[in-house]
Design an enzyme around this catalytic site. Structure first.
Site, PDB file in Angstrom:
ATOM      1  N   HIS A   1       0.961  -1.207   0.035  1.00 40.09           N
ATOM      2  CA  HIS A   1       0.040   0.129  -0.087  1.00 40.09           C
ATOM      3  C   HIS A   1       0.944   1.126   0.093  1.00 40.09           C
ATOM      4  O   HIS A   1       0.769   2.182  -0.959  1.00 40.09           O
ATOM      5  CB  HIS A   1      -0.695  -0.123   1.158  1.00 40.09           C
ATOM      6  CG  HIS A   1      -1.928   0.989   1.208  1.00 40.09           C
ATOM      7  ND1 HIS A   1      -3.206   1.278   0.917  1.00 40.09           N
ATOM      8  CD2 HIS A   1      -1.394   2.422   2.016  1.00 40.09           C
ATOM      9  CE1 HIS A   1      -3.586   2.685   1.325  1.00 40.09           C
ATOM     10  NE2 HIS A   1      -2.723   2.983   1.715  1.00 40.09           N
ATOM     11  N   GLU A   2       1.793   1.345   1.034  1.00 42.22           N
ATOM     12  CA  GLU A   2       2.763   2.635   1.091  1.00 42.22           C
ATOM     13  C   GLU A   2       3.370   2.606  -0.125  1.00 42.22           C
ATOM     14  O   GLU A   2       3.830   3.636  -0.546  1.00 42.22           O
ATOM     15  CB  GLU A   2       3.429   2.463   2.266  1.00 42.22           C
ATOM     16  CG  GLU A   2       2.680   2.246   3.753  1.00 42.22           C
ATOM     17  CD  GLU A   2       1.602   3.524   3.640  1.00 42.22           C
ATOM     18  OE1 GLU A   2       1.754   4.640   3.077  1.00 42.22           O
ATOM     19  OE2 GLU A   2       0.710   3.333   4.437  1.00 42.22           O
TER      20      GLU A   2
ATOM     21  N   HIS B   1       1.691   4.382  -2.699  1.00 43.16           N
ATOM     22  CA  HIS B   1       1.954   6.059  -2.759  1.00 43.16           C
ATOM     23  C   HIS B   1       3.262   6.390  -3.230  1.00 43.16           C
ATOM     24  O   HIS B   1       3.301   7.370  -3.885  1.00 43.16           O
ATOM     25  CB  HIS B   1       1.949   6.390  -1.025  1.00 43.16           C
ATOM     26  CG  HIS B   1       0.402   6.274  -0.616  1.00 43.16           C
ATOM     27  ND1 HIS B   1      -0.631   7.173  -1.194  1.00 43.16           N
ATOM     28  CD2 HIS B   1      -0.270   5.807   0.464  1.00 43.16           C
ATOM     29  CE1 HIS B   1      -1.559   6.930  -0.297  1.00 43.16           C
ATOM     30  NE2 HIS B   1      -1.487   6.116   0.672  1.00 43.16           N
TER      31      HIS B   1
ATOM     32  N   GLU C   1      -4.842   7.472  -2.695  1.00 40.22           N
ATOM     33  CA  GLU C   1      -5.336   6.411  -2.143  1.00 40.22           C
ATOM     34  C   GLU C   1      -5.817   5.593  -3.306  1.00 40.22           C
ATOM     35  O   GLU C   1      -5.894   4.336  -2.795  1.00 40.22           O
ATOM     36  CB  GLU C   1      -6.464   6.716  -1.308  1.00 40.22           C
ATOM     37  CG  GLU C   1      -6.177   7.376   0.017  1.00 40.22           C
ATOM     38  CD  GLU C   1      -4.849   6.695   0.808  1.00 40.22           C
ATOM     39  OE1 GLU C   1      -4.996   5.366   0.727  1.00 40.22           O
ATOM     40  OE2 GLU C   1      -4.499   7.350   1.451  1.00 40.22           O
TER      41      GLU C   1
END
Length: 506
Positions: free
Chosen positions: A271-272, A275, A301
């Site tokens: 997830h990170e 980003h 997101e």
């Protein structure tokens, strides 16, 4: 461009370059505060962060800078696209801050800094009363700020819509109510059907113990796999995983290791990492024109959850990483098949902690906080000792579970220490990426590329279609530019229905 406009543009660029030095330092200190800063030093460090942030704010309150912004905005037809976008942003910022003095700005920042410290203490003690007064002050401060904002066009219909517009320009409570209403209408009965399904998914191995070193090795493998550039980034651990862009060549990610929850770090790092890919693949020209950070929260997101869920929880991705899981975690996977891992990472099980929630029930967590935020900001809901009970009741209503304490309930996330209005981004992001995933499928055999471990085509498509114009367009225009369609939650709802009907044999 005339010499006078060139002169004004130089004033703006010189001021922003100086302000960037302060904000860069703020990002470094923020990263330190959330990773290795000693507990007793946090309040002092928070005051330094507020001081430096205020220094950057003061620069933009300079009369010459404001006059240059106003003049270029009035003559924006003569500007190239990137400068026009920058001036439009600066003019909106000018209207939003013209009635806020540097002294007020510093006072506001101290409120949020103190709230972060109080939230940490309250979460550690599982005691909302330790955060209650700070949260009330955050609400009071945001309402004060919003009351001082001015607008070029029509004023938002309520304080909460003003906050939404600040984070997700053009998106309103009417848009969110419609999208979330559609989600509840279709997914509430499906959740009930899943819970009644005879299909049982094996999860016993998910709580087997692993070491921090094993998790670190897996995190590095996953970041390398998806294309994260370690020469322009780094990763470490924190209490609440996050990603931050400290500069053009410095996008850092964090994760958290749990000895009996190895999937937590695996999926938080993907997830990170998503980003960070967005940050690392920003067009270099956008940095030169100071428009590199104009993406909205939901745009960001959408990308992080694209890599975490649409890619990371797919059969193709599990097929790709299963051998590495067996290699790094032999004590976990000695008796676990690839299919069992795929099913386990997609198990549906209502839970209390949003960041650990499964893909299916995750949006319910966002809806709960959204509904409370609307009441807090627009509906007169008080920040008092009854707020945790309100939170707990909504969890029981939507997910059939109740927190046993404030730490796993209302204190689980840090976000309210920063204020309200951006939490919905996590859910809208899912809806955005469902739309552009379907568009990407027209150009790329996504599953084949993922199964082969080839992320270059996927990342290139994302760079060209999703990242390239993110700084230049409002969200609704951006998603239409990518997909040729207006925003809709239907792609996401169809995806959940198809995937989980098959998984649970409904």
């Amino acid at each position: 461009m005339s010499p006078e406009l060139e002169k004004q543009k130089k004033i703006i660029f010189d001021t922003l370059a100086e302000a960037e030095k302060y904000t860069h330092a703020v990002h470094v200190l923020n990263f330190d505060e959330e990773t290795i800063c000693p507990e007793d030093a946090m309040e002092e460090q928070g005051e330094l962060i507020s001081f430096l942030s205020n220094k950057a704010f003061v620069l933009t309150k300079d009369k010459g800078f404001e006059e240059a912004v106003i003049s270029l905005h009035e003559n924006n037809i003569k500007l190239e696209d990137s400068d026009k976008i920058l001036v439009d942003r600066l003019y909106r910022d000018y209207l939003q801050t013209k009635n806020i003095t540097p002294e007020q700005d510093l006072e506001f920042r101290k409120v949020y800094s103190k709230a972060f410290v109080d939230w940490l203490a309250a979460k550690k003690a599982a005691d909302f009363s330790l955060f209650k007064d700070s949260l009330a002050k955050v609400k009071e401060t945001q309402l004060k700020e919003v009351s001082l904002w001015e607008y070029e066009g029509e004023k938002p219909s309520s304080p909460y819509n003003a906050l939404l517009n600040a984070y997700e320009r053009g998106v309103t409570t009417a848009d969110l109510d419609k999208a979330f209403g559609a989600f509840k209408e279709r997914m509430t009965p499906m959740l009930s059907a899943i819970q009644k399904s005879k299909k049982k998914i094996r999860t016993d191995f998910l709580s087997r113990r692993v070491t921090d070193e094993q998790q670190r090795e897996m995190a590095e493998y996953l970041l390398h796999l998806i294309g994260y550039d370690f020469k322009r980034g780094a990763f470490t651990t924190t209490e609440h995983p996050f990603t931050d862009s400290l500069g053009r060549n410095d996008a850092r990610v964090t994760t958290h290791y749990y000895p009996t929850m190895f999937l937590s770090s695996m999926f938080s790092i993907v997830h990170e990492g998503g980003h960070a890919l967005f940050m690392q693949q920003q067009p270099r020209a956008d940095f030169d024109h100071f428009v590199n950070d104009l993406q909205t929260n939901a745009m960001h997101e959408s990308v992080s959850r694209f890599y975490e869920n649409r890619i990371g929880r797919s059969k193709a991705f599990i097929h790709l990483i299963y051998p590495k899981c067996c290699e790094i975690f032999p004590q976990v996977f000695s008796d676990v098949s690839e299919q069992e891992l795929y099913e386990a990472v997609n198990v549906v099980e209502p839970s209390l902690i949003r960041t650990e929630a499964d893909e299916f029930t995750y949006t319910f967590h966002i809806i709960i906080r959204y509904e409370l935020e609307k009441e807090l900001v627009d509906g007169g809901l008080a920040v008092d000792e009854h707020l945790p009970e309100k939170w707990n009741s909504l969890y029981e209503k939507y997910l059939g579970i109740r927190p046993a304490n404030d730490k796993e309930g209302i204190l689980q996330d840090v976000h309210w220490a920063d204020g309200f209005g951006y939490f919905q981004a996590y859910a809208i992001g899912n809806m955005y990426n469902a739309m552009y995933y379907n568009r990407m499928k027209e150009d790329i055999d996504i599953d084949a590329e993922v199964a082969a471990g080839n992320f270059k085509k996927i990342n290139s498509w994302m760079a060209n279609h999703v990242f390239a114009k993110a700084n230049y367009m409002a969200p609704k225009d951006w998603i239409h530019d990518i997909t040729g369609r207006d925003f809709t939650p239907d792609d996401f709802l169809d995806y959940l229905t198809e995937k989980y009907s098959a998984l649970y044999e409904l």
